[in-house]
Design an enzyme around this catalytic site. Structure first.
Site, PDB file in Angstrom:
ATOM      1  N   VAL A  43       0.713  -1.378   0.027  1.00  0.00           N
ATOM      2  CA  VAL A  43      -0.221  -0.141   0.033  1.00  0.00           C
ATOM      3  C   VAL A  43       0.985   1.354  -0.003  1.00  0.00           C
ATOM      4  O   VAL A  43       0.561   2.188  -0.633  1.00  0.00           O
ATOM      5  CB  VAL A  43      -0.900  -0.020   1.317  1.00  0.00           C
ATOM      6  CG1 VAL A  43      -1.669   1.273   1.229  1.00  0.00           C
ATOM      7  CG2 VAL A  43      -1.971  -1.200   1.101  1.00  0.00           C
ATOM      8  N   CYS A  44       2.227   1.355   0.914  1.00  0.00           N
ATOM      9  CA  CYS A  44       2.629   2.441   0.797  1.00  0.00           C
ATOM     10  C   CYS A  44       3.321   2.796  -0.332  1.00  0.00           C
ATOM     11  O   CYS A  44       3.487   3.820  -0.868  1.00  0.00           O
ATOM     12  CB  CYS A  44       3.960   2.247   1.910  1.00  0.00           C
ATOM     13  SG  CYS A  44       3.487   1.823   3.610  1.00  0.00           S
ATOM     14  N   THR A  45       3.880   1.710  -1.132  1.00  0.00           N
ATOM     15  CA  THR A  45       4.452   1.891  -2.395  1.00  0.00           C
ATOM     16  C   THR A  45       3.451   2.428  -3.315  1.00  0.00           C
ATOM     17  O   THR A  45       3.877   3.384  -4.357  1.00  0.00           O
ATOM     18  CB  THR A  45       4.953   0.290  -3.050  1.00  0.00           C
ATOM     19  OG1 THR A  45       6.071  -0.061  -2.182  1.00  0.00           O
ATOM     20  CG2 THR A  45       5.576   0.652  -4.361  1.00  0.00           C
TER      21      THR A  45
END
Length: 222
Positions: A43-45
């Site tokens: 998700v962060c990416t």
């Protein structure tokens, strides 16, 4: 506890662009500080790649963006290559905004960014997905806090900044689901005579209470 309108706490931090003093780094710009649970997570990416894609929109609004993740600078640099690849950018392109190193969760704890329900393999709580908006006067203007498992909507964050910047200049508020160019509401604190003079196209919405507090006007020029 940090309250809206307070001076946003200054801090020094190591980042992918070297050591910074946050207030000095911000200068005369608006700032968005957004935190992430960990490097090399799915998700962060997607989020950091989306921020890269939206940088022209942030620059248009005089906004500087800065990320934070609970990993080392060397890890951040390696992760940036994945972010650029996912976002469709060349590996030769310089990563365009800094990411703060916060391995000991010092800044995350100070700013209330910890998600106690998400624990790292080493047993330490991860950073939540916090968003802080700071204005050029270094005042804390808005925050949104998402759990680690829920990705943010950066189009919404841009919409909110549009509202903040517009309502700083004009005596209006922005109604539900508003976006730039939509009708605005005249502030209740503006008297009838002042409102009529300042907003000649104002329309009062008739209501069962016969109160005249719902006053619509075309969106002022930003």
């Amino acid at each position: 506890m940090l309250l809206l309108g307070d001076m946003f706490p200054n801090f020094t931090a190591s980042t992918t662009e070297g050591k910074i003093d946050f207030h000095s780094w911000l200068g005369e710009s608006w700032g968005i500080l957004f935190s992430h649970p960990s490097d090399f997570t799915p998700v962060c990416t997607t989020e950091l790649a989306r921020v890269m894609q939206l940088l022209p929109e942030f620059k248009k609004r005089n906004i500087k963006v800065i990320g934070l993740s609970c990993d080392s600078i060397s890890s951040h640099h390696e992760w940036c290559e994945d972010i650029k690849s996912y976002g469709g950018f060349s590996s030769d392109e310089k990563f365009p905004y800094p990411i703060i190193e916060d391995e000991k969760r010092i800044l995350a704890t100070k700013l209330g960014m910890i998600d106690k329900d998400e624990i790292s393999p080493s047993g330490i709580a991860l950073t939540a997905r916090a968003v802080f908006v700071v204005d050029p006067n270094k005042k804390y203007r808005l925050s949104i806090l998402y759990p680690a498992t829920t990705g943010r909507n950066f189009d919404e964050i841009l919409r909110v900044v549009d509202s903040l910047q517009l309502t700083d200049k004009a005596k209006v508020a922005t109604p539900v689901d508003w976006k730039m160019g939509d009708e605005c509401m005249v502030l209740p604190t503006v008297g009838a005579a002042e409102a009529a003079a300042a907003f000649p196209q104002m329309k009062v919405v008739p209501l069962p209470s016969n109160r005249t507090y719902l006053r619509k006007t075309p969106c002022p020029q930003p």
